[in-house]
Design an enzyme around this catalytic site. Structure first.
Site, PDB file in Angstrom:
ATOM      1  N   ASP A  52      33.341  41.938  47.569  1.00  0.00           N
ATOM      2  CA  ASP A  52      32.286  42.262  46.619  1.00  0.00           C
ATOM      3  C   ASP A  52      31.053  41.370  46.851  1.00  0.00           C
ATOM      4  O   ASP A  52      31.203  40.168  47.125  1.00  0.00           O
ATOM      5  CB  ASP A  52      32.870  42.003  45.213  1.00  0.00           C
ATOM      6  CG  ASP A  52      32.086  42.660  44.106  1.00  0.00           C
ATOM      7  OD1 ASP A  52      31.357  43.620  44.385  1.00  0.00           O
ATOM      8  OD2 ASP A  52      32.219  42.207  42.949  1.00  0.00           O
ATOM      9  N   THR A 112      34.409  40.357  34.290  1.00  0.00           N
ATOM     10  CA  THR A 112      34.460  39.419  33.159  1.00  0.00           C
ATOM     11  C   THR A 112      35.521  39.801  32.119  1.00  0.00           C
ATOM     12  O   THR A 112      36.196  38.917  31.579  1.00  0.00           O
ATOM     13  CB  THR A 112      33.058  39.354  32.511  1.00  0.00           C
ATOM     14  OG1 THR A 112      32.123  39.042  33.558  1.00  0.00           O
ATOM     15  CG2 THR A 112      32.985  38.286  31.443  1.00  0.00           C
TER      16      THR A 112
HETATM   17  O1  G3H Z   1      30.793  43.164  41.133  1.00  0.00           O
HETATM   18  C1  G3H Z   1      31.421  42.904  40.094  1.00  0.00           C
HETATM   19  C2  G3H Z   1      31.116  43.521  38.839  1.00  0.00           C
HETATM   20  O2  G3H Z   1      29.821  43.962  38.842  1.00  0.00           O
HETATM   21  C3  G3H Z   1      31.636  42.809  37.640  1.00  0.00           C
HETATM   22  O3  G3H Z   1      30.741  42.661  36.563  1.00  0.00           O
HETATM   23  O4  G3H Z   1      31.932  40.808  35.437  1.00  0.00           O
HETATM   24  O5  G3H Z   1      30.023  41.939  34.353  1.00  0.00           O
HETATM   25  O6  G3H Z   1      32.188  43.125  34.603  1.00  0.00           O
HETATM   26  P1  G3H Z   1      31.246  42.122  35.153  1.00  0.00           P
HETATM   27 ZN    ZN Z   2      28.637  43.201  40.679  1.00  0.00          ZN
END
Ligand code: G3H
Ligand code: ZN
Length: 274
Positions: free
Chosen positions: A81, A229
């Site tokens: 990612d 998150t």
């Molecule tokens: O690339 C990872 C996601 O965009 C996670 O985002 O932690 O705000 O859910 P988040």
């Molecule tokens: Zn992200």
């Protein structure tokens, strides 16, 4: 069983559904996500972010994700990612990730195109899929220096055509690392992007999206929904509760059991919305 991103998204696209992509940080949350996916019979994507890669190395977290994915009864993709470093991407491709994201969202358009093309050439040679980003999804933490901007539909189409990537992350109002589900989304922008762009669209920062809007994102054309998150909060809060109940607790395997259960339940709940 392992799938690349292109093929795993094709599975859900055929049924007009979305697929959850969860950030994981080790064995416990990786296995909990797989357990969740198996319980409801849905394909799922495990993702290593920069923090996980910095903490244990791209190969180590990749191996954990691959191992739980290979043993799984449901299709699983193993994804890197938000990578900005071509050396790390090369190592991910070499060690068996089935998908990588090149995040050129902070680069000028032409440079983003050139770098993304380079990544696509390297990854596609090994049948590894590529996600890229146009526009820029920001961060809720003001300490993170970042230029967020919405995705323009025409620019998204040009970018997808020029780069040949397999999936495209777009900025339509989500913000990374929100702890409350309060993001205000621009669904008309998403619909317009989906009308113009043929490849699957990815939504980042989806912890901040309300349950109702998660379902609506898929109805408006999004396919890969990134969530990080929300699972980290489940894990951390469950750990904290146990220490509050028993301040003398110290055995990590005993402590992690309830954390895995909590992560699994949250993952099931999110996946059912997609
Ligand atoms: O690339 C990872 C996601 O965009 C996670 O985002 O932690 O705000 O859910 P988040
Ligand atoms: Zn992200």
């Amino acid at each position: 069983m392992l799938y690349n991103l292109k093929d795993i998204i094709r599975l859900v696209d055929e049924e007009n559904r979305g697929i959850a992509a969860f950030n994981v940080f080790g064995y416990e949350d990786s296995q909990a996500v797989i357990d969740a996916a198996e319980e409801i019979g849905r394909p799922v994507i495990l993702m290593a972010n920069k923090d996980a890669v910095n903490h244990m190395g791209v190969e180590m977290i990749g191996e954990i994700m691959r191992h739980v994915g290979l043993g799984s009864k449901v299709p699983v993709a193993v994804h890197l990612d938000h990578a900005t470093d071509l050396e790390i991407i090369g190592r991910a491709v070499a060690c068996g990730y089935t998908s990588v994201m090149f995040d050129g969202s902070q680069l000028p358009f032409e440079e983003n195109v050139e770098m993304t093309k380079k990544v696509a050439r390297m990854a596609h040679e090994k049948d590894v899929s590529v996600e890229a980003e146009i526009g820029a999804v920001g961060y809720s933490d003001p300490a993170i220096k970042f230029n967020a901007r919405f995705t323009e539909p025409q620019e998204a189409k040009r970018f997808a055509d020029l780069t040949g990537v397999d999936a495209l992350a777009v900025a339509i109002g989500t913000v990374h690392r929100m702890e409350m589900q309060k993001a205000e989304l621009q669904f008309e922008r998403l619909r317009e992007i989906a009308r113009q762009v043929d490849i699957p669209l990815v939504i980042h920062g989806s912890t901040g999206v309300t349950d109702e809007d998660l379902t609506k994102l898929v109805a408006c054309g999004a396919r890969k929904i990134n969530i990080g998150t929300a699972l980290r909060m489940e894990f951390g809060q469950t750990l904290r509760r146990q220490f509050e109940e028993d301040p003398k607790a110290f055995d990590r395997i005993k402590l992690f059991g309830p954390c895995m259960e909590a992560v699994k339940e949250k993952a099931v709940q999110k996946m059912q919305l997609l």
